[in-house]
Design a protein around this motif. Structure first.
Motif, mmCIF file in Angstrom:
data_model
loop_
_atom_site.group_PDB
_atom_site.id
_atom_site.type_symbol
_atom_site.label_atom_id
_atom_site.label_comp_id
_atom_site.label_asym_id
_atom_site.label_seq_id
_atom_site.Cartn_x
_atom_site.Cartn_y
_atom_site.Cartn_z
ATOM 1 N N PHE A 13 -8.758 68.566 -32.271
ATOM 2 C CA PHE A 13 -8.054 68.409 -33.535
ATOM 3 C C PHE A 13 -6.575 68.780 -33.439
ATOM 4 O O PHE A 13 -5.793 68.401 -34.305
ATOM 5 N N GLY A 14 -6.196 69.475 -32.399
ATOM 6 C CA GLY A 14 -4.792 69.807 -32.165
ATOM 7 C C GLY A 14 -4.121 70.392 -33.382
ATOM 8 O O GLY A 14 -4.652 71.275 -34.050
ATOM 9 N N GLU A 15 -2.945 69.890 -33.662
ATOM 10 C CA GLU A 15 -2.147 70.400 -34.775
ATOM 11 C C GLU A 15 -2.728 70.020 -36.133
ATOM 12 O O GLU A 15 -2.347 70.583 -37.141
ATOM 13 N N SER A 16 -3.654 69.070 -36.155
ATOM 14 C CA SER A 16 -4.212 68.593 -37.419
ATOM 15 C C SER A 16 -4.768 69.715 -38.270
ATOM 16 O O SER A 16 -4.480 69.804 -39.459
ATOM 17 N N ILE A 17 -5.595 70.566 -37.660
ATOM 18 C CA ILE A 17 -6.212 71.636 -38.453
ATOM 19 C C ILE A 17 -5.982 73.025 -37.867
ATOM 20 O O ILE A 17 -6.475 74.008 -38.409
ATOM 21 N N LYS A 18 -5.228 73.110 -36.794
ATOM 22 C CA LYS A 18 -5.035 74.397 -36.133
ATOM 23 C C LYS A 18 -4.498 75.456 -37.095
ATOM 24 O O LYS A 18 -4.879 76.620 -37.032
ATOM 25 N N ASN A 19 -3.607 75.066 -37.987
ATOM 26 C CA ASN A 19 -2.961 76.025 -38.888
ATOM 27 C C ASN A 19 -3.598 76.066 -40.277
ATOM 28 O O ASN A 19 -3.008 76.594 -41.205
ATOM 29 N N ILE A 20 -4.781 75.507 -40.419
ATOM 30 C CA ILE A 20 -5.416 75.414 -41.733
ATOM 31 C C ILE A 20 -5.672 76.792 -42.334
ATOM 32 O O ILE A 20 -5.575 76.983 -43.544
ATOM 33 N N PHE A 21 -5.943 77.773 -41.491
ATOM 34 C CA PHE A 21 -6.240 79.106 -42.012
ATOM 35 C C PHE A 21 -4.999 79.755 -42.615
ATOM 36 O O PHE A 21 -5.107 80.617 -43.474
ATOM 37 N N GLY A 22 -3.835 79.335 -42.216
ATOM 38 C CA GLY A 22 -2.594 79.828 -42.811
ATOM 39 C C GLY A 22 -2.364 79.280 -44.211
ATOM 40 O O GLY A 22 -1.485 79.741 -44.923
ATOM 41 N N HIS A 23 -3.161 78.272 -44.609
ATOM 42 C CA HIS A 23 -3.021 77.660 -45.933
ATOM 43 C C HIS A 23 -4.186 78.000 -46.859
ATOM 44 O O HIS A 23 -4.375 77.346 -47.883
ATOM 45 N N ALA A 24 -4.948 79.030 -46.500
ATOM 46 C CA ALA A 24 -6.110 79.403 -47.316
ATOM 47 C C ALA A 24 -5.688 79.754 -48.740
ATOM 48 O O ALA A 24 -6.377 79.420 -49.702
ATOM 49 N N GLU A 25 -4.544 80.393 -48.876
ATOM 50 C CA GLU A 25 -4.062 80.764 -50.219
ATOM 51 C C GLU A 25 -3.778 79.509 -51.055
ATOM 52 O O GLU A 25 -4.049 79.482 -52.254
#
Length: 170
Positions: A44-56
């Motif tokens: 998934f690479g960059e697609s979802i790698k940072n998803i946890f940073g957007h939990a808020e």
């Protein structure tokens, strides 16, 4: 329901460990649950790698985004994602649920439509330019023809007028 739905559904705990992976997710990506657990950051690479940073951001509702992946067969794909918080019966966040669909063909079709619209615009512009050039040339050609009939010209001047007429026609 999870086996029958056509969208890929994956759940992850807050550490990023995949806890479930439905049949559609396997069909879309080519990876089984066991394979994806080890490779999801690469696939998934960059697609979802940072998803946890957007939990808020997901507290107010699901977020939608697109991302590129490389499927197991090494083919690229564009996925449309929806990410939501995964909450338990006490409204405590336990992870993230992602749903996704392969939208590669849709994106490619949209790009073809945009390209055709650009080509149509260029064609229209070219037709307008041709019209703007043709009008003065028709006036020149008509004027030269009238002058040629009314004037007594030497052979050299007749040849020059013939060249002008031939070139305006061309």
């Amino acid at each position: 329901i999870l086996r029958s739905v056509g969208s890929g559904i994956v759940t992850m705990d807050m550490t990023g460990r995949i806890t479930s992976w439905n049949n559609a997710a396997e069909m879309i990506t080519g990876y089984s649950l066991e394979e994806i657990r080890e490779k999801w950051k690469t696939v998934f690479g960059e697609s979802i790698k940072n998803i946890f940073g957007h939990a808020e951001d997901m507290r107010s509702g699901p977020i939608r985004f697109e991302g590129k992946i490389i499927k197991k067969d090494a083919m690229p794909a564009i996925l449309g994602f929806t990410a939501s918080l995964l909450k338990d019966e006490h409204d405590q966040v336990g992870g993230i649920i992602l749903t996704f669909q392969d939208i590669t063909r849709l994106v490619e079709m949209e790009e073809r439509v945009r390209r055709q619209e650009r080509l149509a615009t260029v064609g229209s512009l070219a037709a307008g330019i041709a019209h703007e050039i043709r009008n003065p040339l028709a006036s020149l050609s008509g004027s030269i023809q009238m002058l040629r009939e009314d004037l007594v010209l030497s052979n050299e001047n007749k040849n020059l007028m013939d060249i002008v007429l031939r070139e305006t026609d061309r």
